[in-house]
Design an enzyme around this catalytic site. Structure first.
Site, short mmCIF file in Angstrom:
data_model
loop_
_atom_site.label_atom_id
_atom_site.label_comp_id
_atom_site.label_asym_id
_atom_site.label_seq_id
_atom_site.Cartn_x
_atom_site.Cartn_y
_atom_site.Cartn_z
N ARG A 42 -2.55 -5.77 -0.37
CA ARG A 42 -1.14 -5.40 -0.44
C ARG A 42 -0.59 -5.88 -1.78
O ARG A 42 -0.89 -6.98 -2.21
CB ARG A 42 -0.41 -6.09 0.72
CG ARG A 42 1.04 -5.77 0.82
CD ARG A 42 1.56 -6.10 2.21
NE ARG A 42 1.03 -5.19 3.20
CZ ARG A 42 1.60 -4.97 4.39
NH1 ARG A 42 2.70 -5.61 4.72
NH2 ARG A 42 1.07 -4.12 5.23
N LYS A 78 -7.25 -10.40 4.47
CA LYS A 78 -6.24 -9.59 3.78
C LYS A 78 -5.95 -10.24 2.44
O LYS A 78 -5.99 -11.45 2.30
CB LYS A 78 -4.93 -9.56 4.58
CG LYS A 78 -4.07 -8.36 4.27
CD LYS A 78 -4.47 -7.20 5.17
CE LYS A 78 -3.60 -5.99 4.95
NZ LYS A 78 -3.84 -4.99 5.99
N PRO A 114 -7.48 -0.09 0.27
CA PRO A 114 -6.07 0.14 -0.01
C PRO A 114 -5.16 -0.35 1.13
O PRO A 114 -5.56 -0.39 2.28
CB PRO A 114 -5.95 1.67 -0.12
CG PRO A 114 -7.34 2.21 -0.07
CD PRO A 114 -8.22 1.15 0.51
N ASP A 115 -3.97 -0.70 0.78
CA ASP A 115 -2.92 -1.09 1.74
C ASP A 115 -1.59 -0.77 1.09
O ASP A 115 -1.55 -0.10 0.03
CB ASP A 115 -3.05 -2.58 2.09
CG ASP A 115 -2.27 -2.96 3.34
OD1 ASP A 115 -2.70 -2.59 4.44
OD2 ASP A 115 -1.22 -3.61 3.21
N THR A 150 -5.54 7.08 9.22
CA THR A 150 -4.66 6.20 9.98
C THR A 150 -3.63 7.05 10.72
O THR A 150 -3.34 6.83 11.90
CB THR A 150 -3.94 5.19 9.05
OG1 THR A 150 -4.91 4.55 8.23
CG2 THR A 150 -3.19 4.14 9.85
N VAL A 184 0.81 6.78 5.05
CA VAL A 184 0.57 7.06 6.47
C VAL A 184 1.76 7.81 7.08
O VAL A 184 1.60 8.82 7.76
CB VAL A 184 0.30 5.77 7.26
CG1 VAL A 184 0.04 6.11 8.73
CG2 VAL A 184 -0.87 5.01 6.67
N GLY A 186 3.89 9.72 5.76
CA GLY A 186 3.96 11.11 5.27
C GLY A 186 3.13 12.05 6.14
O GLY A 186 3.66 12.99 6.73
N ALA A 259 2.80 0.51 10.99
CA ALA A 259 3.06 -0.76 10.29
C ALA A 259 2.29 -1.90 10.95
O ALA A 259 2.27 -2.02 12.18
CB ALA A 259 4.55 -1.06 10.30
N ASN A 260 1.66 -2.74 10.13
CA ASN A 260 1.02 -3.95 10.63
C ASN A 260 2.09 -4.99 10.92
O ASN A 260 3.07 -5.10 10.18
CB ASN A 260 0.06 -4.51 9.56
CG ASN A 260 -1.25 -3.74 9.52
OD1 ASN A 260 -1.92 -3.57 10.53
ND2 ASN A 260 -1.60 -3.26 8.34
N1 PHE Z 1 -5.05 -1.45 5.03
C1 PHE Z 1 -5.50 -0.65 6.13
C2 PHE Z 1 -5.41 -1.43 7.42
O1 PHE Z 1 -4.68 -2.39 7.52
C3 PHE Z 1 -6.83 -0.01 5.87
C4 PHE Z 1 -8.01 -0.92 5.62
C5 PHE Z 1 -8.84 -1.23 6.67
C6 PHE Z 1 -8.33 -1.42 4.35
C7 PHE Z 1 -9.99 -2.03 6.49
C8 PHE Z 1 -9.46 -2.23 4.17
C9 PHE Z 1 -10.28 -2.51 5.24
O2 PHE Z 1 -6.01 -1.13 8.42
#
Ligand code: PHE
Length: 349
Positions: A42, A78, A114-115, A150, A184, A186, A259-260
């Site tokens: 991120r 992360k 990516p994030d 996703t 996501v 979009g 969203a996480n």
């Molecule tokens: N960032 C995304 C997620 O939180 C995709 C991701 C998954 C990126 C696994 C890297 C590894 O799920």
């Protein structure tokens, strides 16, 4: 001030100050698997260094749960790059190259992708310094953008929510509020609109408004978004949006987005339940990106297997909703129990 790491149940954090740019990189390895830890990177400006650390710690823990629930053989981690200011090119590229070298020096204990705030093109830059990166563009030998995958899982999850709540998973005639029209949000909006859903949206970036309106969605001001009347509220941007301050004002039947860490704390799942709002636990519904990246790049899954696995997110959620109802617990509690059961020995508390 309380130490953000106090009480965290993960393994370790690497903190690296990138002197040329002034950015601070934090890599949180949470794990609960003997395998490498994986999780996105991120990239954004945080108001406070402790906020960046807290975000990294909580997101890493969420990745552990997500991977466990999906049965994917990796631990959670992360990375968070805290920018001192918006970085123009070529400074941003320089930062990413040095970040790639940092990942390489960790010898694969953490592998990224990516994030929020990073793209497959960014992964290409990082990949020129390390192999421990997923989601580079196909031109650079990667699987590409996980966002649409996703979104596929979120769409399957929304249908499962509609079925549970209304007895039918029809999208036509239902109303949706998408918070964040990004990588996501979009594609989620596009799918729902194509199915005949009424889509409204908001975004922290006012420049996104024109893009959404051109696609035929109705704009809602960010401060009005959460209290907008709709069948499904889909938070698809930053976390921590639903808590004691915001939940009383909600006017939706369902919360289901990508969203996480959408809840401020676990207790907020109880507040949603008391209000009769069906909550799709974030780490279950947003697993499509992880399935895609690891499936395509590490597990040698073909497109069809990946799609089947992502589609199964809907059934997984349906089972969690049944379980929560029959035990009289929140959907979050049922999801946490399901994740722990998938990796009982490693996630045992
Ligand atoms: N960032 C995304 C997620 O939180 C995709 C991701 C998954 C990126 C696994 C890297 C590894 O799920």
């Amino acid at each position: 001030m309380a130490d953000p790491m106090e009480g965290w149940d993960g393994e370790f954090v690497v903190r690296h100050v990138d002197r040329p740019s002034g950015a601070t990189i934090r890599i949180a390895v949470h794990r609960s698997s003997p395998e490498a830890a994986v999780g996105g990177t991120r990239c954004k400006a945080y108001a406070d260094p402790d906020d960046a650390l807290r975000d990294a710690l909580r997101l890493a823990g969420g990745m552990t749960l997500k991977l466990a629930a999906l049965g994917l053989p990796r631990g959670g981690g992360k990375a968070v790059i805290d920018l001192p200011r918006p970085l123009p090119e070529p400074e941003r590229r320089g930062l990413l190259l040095r970040y790639g070298a940092l990942l390489e020096s960790l010898r694969g204990v953490f592998q990224t992708g990516p994030d929020l705030g990073t793209s497959p093109a960014d992964m290409d830059v990082i990949a020129s310094r390390t192999r421990y990166v997923h989601g580079a563009t196909p031109e650079h030998g990667g699987a590409g953008d996980p966002g649409p995958y996703t979104a596929l899982g979120v769409h399957a999850g929304i249908r499962a929510c509609l079925r549970h709540r209304f007895g039918s998973d029809g999208i036509r005639g239902r109303s949706f509020l998408i918070q964040g029209l990004g990588g996501v949000g979009g594609p989620v909006a596009a799918r729902l609109a194509a199915d005949g859903g009424a889509v409204r949206f908001t975004d922290a970036d006012p420049a996104v408004r024109a893009r959404g309106e051109a696609a035929g969605y109705d704009w809602v001001e960010p401060e009005d978004a959460l209290a907008t009347e709709c069948d499904v509220l889909a938070p698809c941007a930053v976390g921590g949006v639903l808590g004691p301050e915001t939940i009383p004002a909600l006017r939706c039947a369902i919360v289901a987005g990508s969203a996480n860490n959408v809840l401020v704390s676990e207790a907020d799942a109880g507040l949603l339940r008391e209000r009769g709002i069906l909550y799709a636990p974030d780490f279950i519904i947003n697993g499509g990106g992880a399935i895609f990246l690891l499936g395509a790049e590490s597990l040698e899954w073909g497109e069809e297997r990946i799609r089947l696995q992502i589609h199964a997110i809907g059934e997984r959620l349906a089972a969690i909703f049944e379980e929560a109802d029959s035990r009289g617990v929140t959907t979050l509690e049922a999801a946490l129990d399901a994740a722990r059961a998938c990796r009982r020995d490693l996630l045992a508390r």
